[in-house]
Design a protein around this motif. Structure first.
Motif, short mmCIF file in Angstrom:
data_model
loop_
_atom_site.label_atom_id
_atom_site.label_comp_id
_atom_site.label_asym_id
_atom_site.label_seq_id
_atom_site.Cartn_x
_atom_site.Cartn_y
_atom_site.Cartn_z
N TYR A 113 0.81 -1.23 0.00
CA TYR A 113 0.00 0.00 0.00
C TYR A 113 0.84 1.27 0.00
O TYR A 113 0.41 2.29 -0.55
CB TYR A 113 -0.94 0.01 1.21
N LEU A 114 2.00 1.21 0.62
CA LEU A 114 2.86 2.39 0.63
C LEU A 114 3.35 2.71 -0.78
O LEU A 114 3.43 3.88 -1.18
CB LEU A 114 4.06 2.18 1.56
N LEU A 117 0.92 4.75 -3.00
CA LEU A 117 0.78 6.11 -2.47
C LEU A 117 1.96 6.98 -2.91
O LEU A 117 1.79 8.09 -3.42
CB LEU A 117 0.68 6.04 -0.95
N TYR A 120 2.30 7.32 -6.99
CA TYR A 120 1.32 8.26 -7.59
C TYR A 120 1.71 9.71 -7.26
O TYR A 120 1.66 10.59 -8.12
CB TYR A 120 -0.08 7.95 -7.07
N MET A 121 2.10 9.96 -6.00
CA MET A 121 2.48 11.32 -5.60
C MET A 121 3.70 11.81 -6.38
O MET A 121 3.77 12.97 -6.80
CB MET A 121 2.77 11.36 -4.10
N CYS A 164 -5.47 12.80 -7.40
CA CYS A 164 -4.29 12.47 -6.60
C CYS A 164 -4.65 12.41 -5.12
O CYS A 164 -4.24 11.49 -4.40
CB CYS A 164 -3.19 13.50 -6.84
N TRP A 167 -6.73 9.24 -4.46
CA TRP A 167 -5.86 8.05 -4.53
C TRP A 167 -5.03 7.92 -3.25
O TRP A 167 -4.97 6.84 -2.65
CB TRP A 167 -4.96 8.15 -5.75
N CYS A 168 -4.41 9.01 -2.83
CA CYS A 168 -3.56 8.99 -1.64
C CYS A 168 -4.38 8.73 -0.38
O CYS A 168 -3.94 8.01 0.53
CB CYS A 168 -2.78 10.29 -1.51
N HIS A 170 -7.09 6.95 -0.21
CA HIS A 170 -7.46 5.53 -0.22
C HIS A 170 -6.33 4.67 0.35
O HIS A 170 -6.57 3.81 1.21
CB HIS A 170 -7.77 5.09 -1.66
N TYR A 171 -5.10 4.89 -0.12
CA TYR A 171 -4.00 4.03 0.33
C TYR A 171 -3.53 4.39 1.73
O TYR A 171 -3.05 3.52 2.47
CB TYR A 171 -2.87 4.05 -0.70
N ALA A 172 -3.66 5.65 2.14
CA ALA A 172 -3.37 6.02 3.53
C ALA A 172 -4.37 5.34 4.46
O ALA A 172 -4.00 4.85 5.55
CB ALA A 172 -3.42 7.54 3.70
N ALA A 205 -0.22 1.38 -10.06
CA ALA A 205 -0.16 2.77 -9.61
C ALA A 205 0.59 3.63 -10.62
O ALA A 205 0.15 4.73 -10.97
CB ALA A 205 0.53 2.84 -8.24
#
Length: 338
Positions: A113-114, A117, A120-121, A164, A167-168, A170-172, A205
């Motif tokens: 998951y990290l 994140l 994408y960033m 963005c 997306w972030c 969701h994974y956080a 991703a």
């Protein structure tokens, strides 16, 4: 000397030997395993690990030999169960399987998951010349906002920025749930799963981020983006509530299989997957990209497979026979459809 003889005599009385075979029927240990007559499955694992340190307990799987009633054999999943309780006596046979190198569930989930994140960033934040090349120039946004007012970050449309952030988020959320919500029925999984899962999540991703953040990306109507991502956030919170319900199904230390109840579990077997899939469908519409659509279809296919397996197990386990409660939820993901 007399003490030693007495100890040996007592040890012979309270100890028992079990025959250890693999699934093919060959002996794994020529001399078998000697354990106390009141030994548990946990003791069996500990003795194997003592003899063969490489085979630490998490790497071991024990089961009973195949029978007419159970052609695949019964897997001994409860460490606290005594061997006598599961039907293993002195001279009895147990089947051993080496599961290979193991790694903790939380560790795997954190890294898988990290990666999405961070990836994408980075694609969103890095200058376009680094990711896309100097020849790529931004395209104007479409919709009722002009291209100048729709720019949230230099060179990025508001749609790209909102995508963005979603997306972030969701994974956080997934990382938070890994350490604070989820309760895993197994402590570990095969080490190879780390490579497999990270490859899936990290590459997707990069794939989605590349197209959504491309300088030539043409955003849909901002109204479309705002409405879809707003609904997608509602799906995220529904998914979180489902995970909390699943985490609180049984008391600490219990591994008993329980029927999930309440909220959306009254309508479908796996509403956590329903909410997850719905969120990604809405993300796809919000960004209007084929890459997000492909990611959604692949993920939905996998979740449908998991959900069907869980629904089948619930119906098989809670069949209303022998005093058991009957599981009555008909649908897997979508009421009236699937």
């Amino acid at each position: 000397l007399n003490s030693l003889k007495y100890y040996a005599r007592v040890r012979n009385i309270v100890a028992m030997k079990v025959v250890v075979k693999n699934r093919a029927g060959a002996k794994v240990l020529p001399d078998g395993l000697t354990v106390k007559d009141d030994a548990t499955v946990k003791d069996l694992k500990a003795e194997m690990a003592r003899l063969k340190p490489k085979l630490y307990p998490a790497r071991q799987r024990w089961s009973l030999p195949a029978s007419v009633e159970n052609p695949k054999g019964v897997v001994l999943t409860k460490d606290g169960a005594s061997l006598a309780e599961v039907g293993v006596r002195d001279g009895g046979v147990v089947v051993f399987k080496d599961l290979g190198p193991q790694i903790g569930y939380q560790t795997v989930f954190f890294w898988e998951y990290l990666g999405p994140l961070v990836i994408y960033m980075l694609v969103y934040l890095l200058p376009s010349t680094i990711v896309y090349g100097a020849s790529a120039t931004p395209a104007p946004s479409t919709g009722f906002f002009s291209s100048s007012t729709a720019r949230a970050v230099s060179g990025k449309s508001l749609t790209q920025t909102l995508a963005c952030l979603y997306w972030c988020f969701h994974y956080a959320k997934r990382i938070y749930e890994t350490f604070n919500v989820h309760k895993f029925s197994h402590a570990t999984m095969p080490l190879f799963n780390l490579v497999k899962n990270c490859t899936y999540y990290w590459l997707f991703a990069l794939y989605v981020a590349y197209f959504v953040n491309h300088p030539l990306y043409t955003a849909p109507s901002l109204t479309q983006t705002l409405v879809c991502l707003g609904l997608a956030l509602m799906c995220q919170f529904a998914n979180y509530k489902c995970h909390v319900i699943l985490a609180n199904l049984r008391p600490p230390g219990s591994t008993e299989y329980v029927i999930p109840k309440g909220f959306l579990f009254e309508y479908v077997a796996c509403p956590n997957y329903s909410a997850e899939i719905s969120g990604w469908i809405l993300f796809t519409v919000a960004t209007q990209t084929a890459a997000a659509g492909i990611f959604t279809v692949v993920g939905a296919g996998q979740m449908l497979q998991w959900a069907m397996g869980k629904h089948s197990r619930l119906r098989r386990t809670f069949n209303g026979k022998d005093g058991k409660e009957k599981y009555r939820v008909q649908y897997v993901l979508v009421p009236g459809l699937i």
